[in-house]
Design an enzyme around this catalytic site. Structure first.
Site, PDB file in Angstrom:
ATOM      1  N   GLU A  51       0.857  -1.187   0.024  1.00  0.00           N
ATOM      2  CA  GLU A  51      -0.076  -0.104   0.034  1.00  0.00           C
ATOM      3  C   GLU A  51       0.745   1.267  -0.181  1.00  0.00           C
ATOM      4  O   GLU A  51       0.304   2.290  -0.747  1.00  0.00           O
ATOM      5  CB  GLU A  51      -0.996  -0.114   1.294  1.00  0.00           C
ATOM      6  N   SER A 442     -46.611 -33.119  41.066  1.00  0.00           N
ATOM      7  CA  SER A 442     -45.977 -33.326  42.251  1.00  0.00           C
ATOM      8  C   SER A 442     -44.432 -32.725  42.721  1.00  0.00           C
ATOM      9  O   SER A 442     -44.062 -32.716  43.829  1.00  0.00           O
ATOM     10  CB  SER A 442     -45.868 -34.990  42.379  1.00  0.00           C
TER      11      SER A 442
END
Length: 779
Positions: A51, A442
């Site tokens: 770059e 239960s």
């Protein structure tokens, strides 16, 4: 310039377990910001070669590059190469649009010059490598390393670093996943530039240039399957942070224990698969005409079917007499032997199946798309499935229509250690652990019995297990409750009634306690009074509760009588690891004091001779004696009652209770020791019977057992020690009175000292003795 100095990179929310396993990521952009000293030197060299080779020399602009761009603009009317330096790209990425115009380029130059005056080269480079888009939702080089190579940037080879350095120019065109040939050309050009600039020697250049393209897509590196809890985190924090939650890089550490969560995931999945396989095979998910469309098109159709955990789709290629050949989505061919197929009797209903298959053709046909799961060669049909990590072959299965939920928490502070809201979050996102209001049956009885103990009942109190009819003008017919066995057993001690789950005794206990008194008492456990019915059906578990609410209530039994609040977020940090908030849960600490928040953040260990708790103290809602009695009674559920299957764990500190609702629509088991409480529920989302034999002890308890086997592995037993005020005496099992001298069938029972029996049971046949020896009132 202040914007750049205080930049907040858009970073996703990450959710972790307590032991720092990644659970989830939320956010559009995958980004993990890094500092300049974490950037590998070879990556910097590759980036400069690709770059901006004069980055450390220029003042923000490259005159040669700009002249080249000007010539292009004059001759073609467009800027092609751009001539941008890294500094100019920082200016563009943070402040400008991507349009290619002279005005934008001029502003880019001015901004670049200004940036170079204010920031160092390293600061500029750090901004650049964290901001750039590199394809596949990856922003910044650390995210790119994870997406393309499944690791961090410092672990990449020279060839891989050069590949990532080639992406900023055109993340799509040079993408090593979607365009590997062009990506390879770009990478090798960068390596050639690095070599020409003397960044790398001949040998390194040749090795890197000859390296193959190894990039492949890596999703978020999820380390722990806990999507239900991740969504709970997201929903809770979104109410506080809004959309910033997805961009500000928050790190949330939950209370989950990864070992327990994995155990819960495996146990619930195996339990639901075991249920669905017990009730027969529903057939393939799709049938293809393999002979007419061919294997290639059939395989393409297979790719449309998702995998859910260890359950994955497969295409049947051929069927032999007692085996079949299939192909997985991965392309691997697998064989199913007769042991993997023979369970698949045709499903008729939850209570009926067709005849046992005699050949593989009775089950499968070429072209079927079916489900398979890993299986050990010696696995029996009644045994839980093995995990994929240890599997050596495959078994036919099917996605369960039945659902389930599981939650485990620390009874000392309410921290959720494991949570699952269903078979698979991606199959169905409804979180049954916290959103499904179901009747517990239960499983709810221990709360009613505790209310009785709190009012002076004892484990030896006799209650008559006999028929009763209730008339109510609001009911179309009289209510005639029954025990599940349809039998009645007469006078029964409270302890035995609970571990044998006698319905008639529970009703009479609630009558004795009083419905309003019981409802008021139950709210102390955290239950919503509006969902507690104001009638005697409450004694049989007709309330609407969630699995998390049941587990929270059971925590009171496990910790000796303290109310704790469930929580799942331990702490929240910002993107840089700074603590934002930490939970301060009410915690059980029997003889502690809490001094509140200290100005200096330090809490003394001792104050006035008492231990100091760094957390608020949990409220005691049961006295010590009652807490001990209910724990002791519930241990008998496992030792000799409906929870006997848990005896396989060979621990003496476990207690719990099964639960099954009318017509077996819901199956439950909740159990605990002093360190851990867990609840599991199994049922259909639209309530319907699970089947005649599907009680809590069969459908839910094995899931709990499989979890506890892992969760408590290596942990010492932790059962309560009898507190002061508890006595143990010998009693007559028929009357609950003190045993007479020499009584052979006498048993030991525990009592509160203030209401232990003082009368002695009559010797059978003695003058004045009553029939059966019963001398106390029956409730």
């Amino acid at each position: 310039m202040e914007t750049l100095r205080d930049v907040q990179f858009q970073t996703p929310l990450r959710v972790y377990s307590a032991d720092q396993k990644l659970i989830a990521e939320f956010g559009e952009k995958r980004r993990t910001p890094i500092s300049v000293d974490q950037i590998p030197e070879q990556y910097v060299q590759a980036l400069l070669a690709a770059e901006d080779s004069r980055f450390y020399k220029h003042v923000g602009i490259d005159i040669k590059g700009l002249l080249r761009a000007a010539v292009q603009l004059a001759t073609t009317g467009h800027i092609q190469s751009g001539g941008s330096t890294i500094t100019m790209q920082v200016a563009k990425n943070f402040f400008l649009t991507r349009e290619r115009t002279f005005k934008r380029k001029f502003m880019e130059i001015l901004l670049a010059l200004r940036i170079e005056q204010e920031l160092s080269k390293d600061e500029i480079l750090e901004l650049y490598v964290n901001k750039i888009y590199l394809g596949h939702r990856a922003y910044g080089i650390q995210a790119a390393a994870t997406v393309y190579y499944g690791t961090t940037i410092d672990q990449l080879s020279l060839a891989q670093l050069a590949m990532i350095a080639g992406l900023p120019k055109a993340p799509s065109a040079y993408n090593p996943i979607t365009n590997p040939e062009r990506a390879l050309e770009r990478r090798n050009w960068i390596l050639q530039r690095m070599h020409a600039l003397a960044y790398i020697d001949d040998e390194s250049y040749e090795i890197a240039r000859q390296s193959p393209v190894t990039a492949r897509y890596h999703g978020s590196d999820i380390e722990l399957q806990a999507p239900y809890i991740a969504e709970m985190v997201r929903a809770e924090l979104y109410a506080q942070y809004g959309d910033n939650l997805y961009t500000d890089g928050y790190r949330v550490y939950t209370t989950l224990d990864s070992r327990m969560q994995n155990a819960a995931y495996t146990a619930l999945q195996n339990g639901l698969l075991a249920y669905t396989e017990r009730h027969g095979y529903r057939g393939p998910e799709k049938q293809l005409q393999l002979a007419s469309i061919g294997q290639e098109k059939a395989f393409a159709e297979l790719q449309k079917f998702a995998s859910y955990g260890d359950v994955e789709p497969a295409l049947v290629l051929s069927v032999a007499e007692r085996s079949a050949e299939l192909v997985r989505k991965s392309g691997e061919r697998v064989s199913l032997d007769w042991d993997a197929l023979s369970w698949a009797r045709k499903y008729l209903s939850v209570n009926g199946m067709g005849p046992r298959p005699k050949t593989a053709a009775d089950v499968l046909t070429a072209g079927d798309i079916v489900r398979i799961r890993p299986r050990q060669p010696d696995q029996k049909q009644d045994q839980p499935a093995q995990t994929a990590a240890t599997a050596t072959d495959w078994q036919l299965t099917q996605l369960p229509q039945v659902q389930g939920a599981f939650v485990a928490l620390d009874p000392k502070n309410g921290a959720i250690r494991a949570l699952l809201g269903g078979f698979n979050f991606h199959h169905n996102k409804f979180n049954r652990a916290v959103q499904a209001n179901r009747q517990p049956g239960s499983n709810f009885k221990p709360f009613i019995y505790t209310a009785a103990l709190n009012q002076g009942y004892t484990p030896a109190t006799l209650i008559n297990d006999a028929p009763v009819v209730f008339h109510d003008d609001k009911l179309e017919a009289s209510w005639r409750p029954q025990n599940y066995s349809k039998k009645f057993f007469g006078p029964t001690r409270l302890r035995e009634a609970l571990y044998r789950s006698r319905n008639m005794v529970s009703i009479r206990i609630l009558q004795g306690v009083g419905i309003n008194n019981a409802r008021s008492f139950l709210t102390k456990f955290g239950f919503d009074a509006e969902r507690l019915p104001s009638n005697l059906s409450l004694s049989l578990g007709s309330a609407d509760v969630t699995p998390l609410e049941i587990a929270t209530g059971y925590a009171v039994f496990a910790n000796g009588g303290f109310k704790v609040n469930p929580h799942f977020i331990s702490r929240v940090e910002d993107a840089y690891g700074k603590l934002i908030t930490a939970s301060k849960p009410a915690t059980v600490c029997e003889d502690c004091v809490y001094l509140g928040e200290q100005a200096d953040g330090a809490t003394p260990a001792v104050a006035d001779g008492q231990q100091v708790s760094p957390y608020p103290l949990a409220e005691r809602i049961l006295d010590k004696q009652v807490g001990y009695l209910i724990y002791n009674i519930m241990q008998d559920v496992i030792k000799r009652g409906t929870g006997r299957r848990a005896k396989v764990l060979k621990r003496n500190d476990l207690a719990g209770k099964t639960g099954t609702t009318n017509d077996q629509k819901d199956a439950w088991f909740s159990g605990f020791n002093g360190d851990l409480v867990a609840t599991t529920w199994v049922g259909f989302d639209q309530p319907q019977t699970l089947g005649r034999s599907e009680y809590g002890s069969r459908a839910a308890l094995p899931i709990w057992v499989d979890f506890m086997r892992v969760a408590l592995d290596g942990a010492p037993e932790n059962a309560p020690v009898p507190p002061d005020g508890i006595v143990t005496v010998k009693i007559d099992p028929k009357t609950g009175l003190l045993a007479y001298p020499g009584q052979e069938d006498a048993i030991f029972e525990v009592f509160r000292e203030d209401n232990a029996p003082t009368r002695v049971a009559s010797t059978p046949g003695a003058p004045g003795s009553t029939a059966g020896g019963v001398t106390e009132e029956l409730f």
